[in-house]
Scaffold this motif. Structure first.
Motif, PDB file in Angstrom:
ATOM      1  N   TRP A  21      26.340  10.395   0.333  1.00 46.41           N
ATOM      2  CA  TRP A  21      25.001   9.783   0.188  1.00 46.41           C
ATOM      3  C   TRP A  21      23.974  10.874  -0.147  1.00 46.41           C
ATOM      4  O   TRP A  21      23.171  10.721  -1.066  1.00 46.41           O
ATOM      5  CB  TRP A  21      24.632   9.057   1.495  1.00 46.41           C
ATOM      6  N   LEU A  22      24.025  11.986   0.585  1.00 55.88           N
ATOM      7  CA  LEU A  22      23.032  13.044   0.388  1.00 55.88           C
ATOM      8  C   LEU A  22      23.187  13.686  -0.995  1.00 55.88           C
ATOM      9  O   LEU A  22      22.192  13.968  -1.676  1.00 55.88           O
ATOM     10  CB  LEU A  22      23.171  14.104   1.497  1.00 55.88           C
ATOM     11  N   ALA A  23      24.441  13.890  -1.406  1.00 56.32           N
ATOM     12  CA  ALA A  23      24.689  14.503  -2.715  1.00 56.32           C
ATOM     13  C   ALA A  23      24.148  13.611  -3.837  1.00 56.32           C
ATOM     14  O   ALA A  23      23.528  14.096  -4.790  1.00 56.32           O
ATOM     15  CB  ALA A  23      26.187  14.746  -2.900  1.00 56.32           C
ATOM     16  N   LEU A  24      24.361  12.291  -3.708  1.00 53.65           N
ATOM     17  CA  LEU A  24      23.856  11.351  -4.727  1.00 53.65           C
ATOM     18  C   LEU A  24      22.329  11.334  -4.712  1.00 53.65           C
ATOM     19  O   LEU A  24      21.671  11.340  -5.752  1.00 53.65           O
ATOM     20  CB  LEU A  24      24.400   9.942  -4.472  1.00 53.65           C
ATOM     21  N   GLN A  25      21.778  11.326  -3.501  1.00 50.92           N
ATOM     22  CA  GLN A  25      20.324  11.323  -3.319  1.00 50.92           C
ATOM     23  C   GLN A  25      19.678  12.517  -4.019  1.00 50.92           C
ATOM     24  O   GLN A  25      18.647  12.420  -4.641  1.00 50.92           O
ATOM     25  CB  GLN A  25      20.065  11.398  -1.805  1.00 50.92           C
ATOM     26  N   GLY A  80      21.055  14.194  -6.460  1.00 49.83           N
ATOM     27  CA  GLY A  80      21.486  14.284  -7.858  1.00 49.83           C
ATOM     28  C   GLY A  80      22.412  15.457  -8.131  1.00 49.83           C
ATOM     29  O   GLY A  80      22.416  16.001  -9.242  1.00 49.83           O
ATOM     30  N   LEU A  81      23.196  15.857  -7.135  1.00 44.01           N
ATOM     31  CA  LEU A  81      24.100  16.999  -7.336  1.00 44.01           C
ATOM     32  C   LEU A  81      25.372  16.552  -8.061  1.00 44.01           C
ATOM     33  O   LEU A  81      25.841  15.430  -7.863  1.00 44.01           O
ATOM     34  CB  LEU A  81      24.498  17.604  -5.980  1.00 44.01           C
ATOM     35  N   PRO A  82      25.958  17.431  -8.863  1.00 48.75           N
ATOM     36  CA  PRO A  82      27.210  17.067  -9.541  1.00 48.75           C
ATOM     37  C   PRO A  82      28.350  16.991  -8.520  1.00 48.75           C
ATOM     38  O   PRO A  82      28.602  17.957  -7.796  1.00 48.75           O
ATOM     39  CB  PRO A  82      27.437  18.210 -10.536  1.00 48.75           C
ATOM     40  N   LEU A  83      29.037  15.847  -8.492  1.00 51.88           N
ATOM     41  CA  LEU A  83      30.069  15.649  -7.476  1.00 51.88           C
ATOM     42  C   LEU A  83      31.340  16.447  -7.763  1.00 51.88           C
ATOM     43  O   LEU A  83      32.248  16.493  -6.942  1.00 51.88           O
ATOM     44  CB  LEU A  83      30.401  14.160  -7.327  1.00 51.88           C
ATOM     45  N   ALA A  84      31.380  17.078  -8.959  1.00 53.65           N
ATOM     46  CA  ALA A  84      32.546  17.901  -9.291  1.00 53.65           C
ATOM     47  C   ALA A  84      32.410  19.326  -8.750  1.00 53.65           C
ATOM     48  O   ALA A  84      33.383  20.084  -8.767  1.00 53.65           O
ATOM     49  CB  ALA A  84      32.719  17.950 -10.802  1.00 53.65           C
ATOM     50  N   ASP A  85      31.229  19.689  -8.265  1.00 52.50           N
ATOM     51  CA  ASP A  85      30.983  21.074  -7.838  1.00 52.50           C
ATOM     52  C   ASP A  85      31.294  21.232  -6.339  1.00 52.50           C
ATOM     53  O   ASP A  85      30.423  21.073  -5.479  1.00 52.50           O
ATOM     54  CB  ASP A  85      29.516  21.432  -8.150  1.00 52.50           C
ATOM     55  N   GLY A  86      32.551  21.563  -6.049  1.00 55.85           N
ATOM     56  CA  GLY A  86      33.006  21.655  -4.661  1.00 55.85           C
ATOM     57  C   GLY A  86      32.265  22.707  -3.855  1.00 55.85           C
ATOM     58  O   GLY A  86      31.948  22.492  -2.678  1.00 55.85           O
ATOM     59  N   ASP A  87      31.975  23.866  -4.463  1.00 58.44           N
ATOM     60  CA  ASP A  87      31.284  24.923  -3.716  1.00 58.44           C
ATOM     61  C   ASP A  87      29.883  24.486  -3.316  1.00 58.44           C
ATOM     62  O   ASP A  87      29.441  24.679  -2.180  1.00 58.44           O
ATOM     63  CB  ASP A  87      31.192  26.201  -4.565  1.00 58.44           C
ATOM     64  N   ARG A  88      29.191  23.851  -4.264  1.00 56.92           N
ATOM     65  CA  ARG A  88      27.821  23.391  -3.996  1.00 56.92           C
ATOM     66  C   ARG A  88      27.835  22.309  -2.894  1.00 56.92           C
ATOM     67  O   ARG A  88      26.969  22.279  -2.017  1.00 56.92           O
ATOM     68  CB  ARG A  88      27.219  22.839  -5.305  1.00 56.92           C
ATOM     69  N   MET A  94      32.504   6.706  -4.548  1.00 57.86           N
ATOM     70  CA  MET A  94      32.286   8.143  -4.781  1.00 57.86           C
ATOM     71  C   MET A  94      32.829   9.039  -3.674  1.00 57.86           C
ATOM     72  O   MET A  94      33.089  10.218  -3.910  1.00 57.86           O
ATOM     73  CB  MET A  94      30.785   8.423  -4.949  1.00 57.86           C
ATOM     74  N   VAL A  95      32.987   8.494  -2.486  1.00 59.39           N
ATOM     75  CA  VAL A  95      33.367   9.367  -1.367  1.00 59.39           C
ATOM     76  C   VAL A  95      34.713  10.081  -1.571  1.00 59.39           C
ATOM     77  O   VAL A  95      34.826  11.267  -1.225  1.00 59.39           O
ATOM     78  CB  VAL A  95      33.262   8.626  -0.003  1.00 59.39           C
ATOM     79  N   PRO A  96      35.724   9.457  -2.193  1.00 62.37           N
ATOM     80  CA  PRO A  96      36.963  10.224  -2.366  1.00 62.37           C
ATOM     81  C   PRO A  96      36.771  11.457  -3.257  1.00 62.37           C
ATOM     82  O   PRO A  96      37.460  12.462  -3.082  1.00 62.37           O
ATOM     83  CB  PRO A  96      37.920   9.231  -3.041  1.00 62.37           C
ATOM     84  N   VAL A  97      35.827  11.363  -4.200  1.00 66.88           N
ATOM     85  CA  VAL A  97      35.564  12.497  -5.105  1.00 66.88           C
ATOM     86  C   VAL A  97      35.000  13.677  -4.301  1.00 66.88           C
ATOM     87  O   VAL A  97      35.362  14.835  -4.515  1.00 66.88           O
ATOM     88  CB  VAL A  97      34.554  12.073  -6.198  1.00 66.88           C
ATOM     89  N   VAL A  98      34.132  13.363  -3.353  1.00 61.26           N
ATOM     90  CA  VAL A  98      33.509  14.407  -2.531  1.00 61.26           C
ATOM     91  C   VAL A  98      34.510  14.940  -1.499  1.00 61.26           C
ATOM     92  O   VAL A  98      34.620  16.156  -1.281  1.00 61.26           O
ATOM     93  CB  VAL A  98      32.250  13.834  -1.829  1.00 61.26           C
ATOM     94  N   ALA A  99      35.266  14.014  -0.879  1.00 60.75           N
ATOM     95  CA  ALA A  99      36.162  14.399   0.223  1.00 60.75           C
ATOM     96  C   ALA A  99      37.341  15.248  -0.246  1.00 60.75           C
ATOM     97  O   ALA A  99      38.005  15.893   0.549  1.00 60.75           O
ATOM     98  CB  ALA A  99      36.681  13.141   0.920  1.00 60.75           C
TER      99      ALA A  99
END
Ligand code: DC
Length: 210
Positions: A40-44, A46-54, A91-96
């Motif tokens: 939720w926070l990453a979407l809020q 606008g962070l790229p969900l592919a950037d694991g380090d970020r 989207m959560v599986p992409v982040v997790a």
């Protein structure tokens, strides 16, 4: 004592884990809610969900809080309702999946688990977060039944979209959907919640000193 409850989406983990915690007087820890809050926070932001380090850094800087009322907070916002929406489901599986995210979350989950009696639900609790848990259970159910249960929770999505979502989530979560070798596996397909809670409660009582 730690009771670990793992299994795929729709296997009945949340309902069972909450009721079990209530019956035993244990705390309840929903680790999926932590990954959902971060998404939720990453979407809020606008962070790229592919950037694991970020995303790992975001998790580190914004610890998820789970309060006594079962509400979920991140970055000072109550996200309890927002994290159950279908965009988060997708989207959560992409982040997790990112290791930097999992490292931060697992460390935090271990800290929370270390504090007294707790029922923890997730995917990797018995295998990675708490391999020493006294009781480990892996819940599963036939995919059709899991899809029906999700439909009851999210009637607005529709049966076809939900079945597709579930299949995609199973694929993304597959790497973590492995029961611990010493987990008791329960197929909840034909069981009602009370029976499942009762069976796990017996396992817990058997491990508790008389
Ligand atoms: O159980 P849930 O549907 O709330 O979980 C949300 C997502 O988080 C799901 O895609 C799997 C992931 N998850 C995970 O990777 N590890 C956990 N311990 C808990 C959840």
């Amino acid at each position: 004592m730690i009771v670990a409850i793992d299994g795929p989406a729709g296997a009945g983990k949340s309902t069972v884990a909450q009721q079990l915690a209530e019956r035993l007087g244990f705390r309840y820890l929903d680790t999926g809610a932590m990954y959902r809050a971060l998404t939720w926070l990453a979407l809020q932001r606008g962070l790229p969900l592919a950037d694991g380090d970020r995303l790992g850094q975001l998790a580190d800087e914004n610890p998820v809080m789970l309060d006594e009322q079962g509400r979920v907070w991140i970055g000072g916002t109550d996200v309890t309702a927002s994290i159950r929406k279908s965009d988060i489901d997708r989207m959560v599986p992409v982040v997790a999946r990112h290791q930097p995210v999992r490292q931060v979350m697992r460390t935090r989950q271990r800290e929370l688990a270390d504090d007294g009696n707790v029922v923890i639900e997730g995917r990797d609790i018995g295998t990675v977060v708490a391999p020493d848990a006294e009781v480990k259970v892996y819940l599963n159910a036939e995919r059709d039944v899991r899809a029906q249960r999700r439909l009851a929770e999210r009637p607005e999505i529709g049966a076809d979209a939900l079945a597709t979502d579930l299949r995609l989530r199973d694929q993304s979560d597959a790497a973590r959907m492995r029961p611990a070798e010493d987990a008791v596996q329960i197929d909840t397909t034909g069981l009602d919640v009370r029976d499942v809670v009762g069976r796990i409660e017996e396992l817990v009582r058997a491990r508790q000193p008389a």
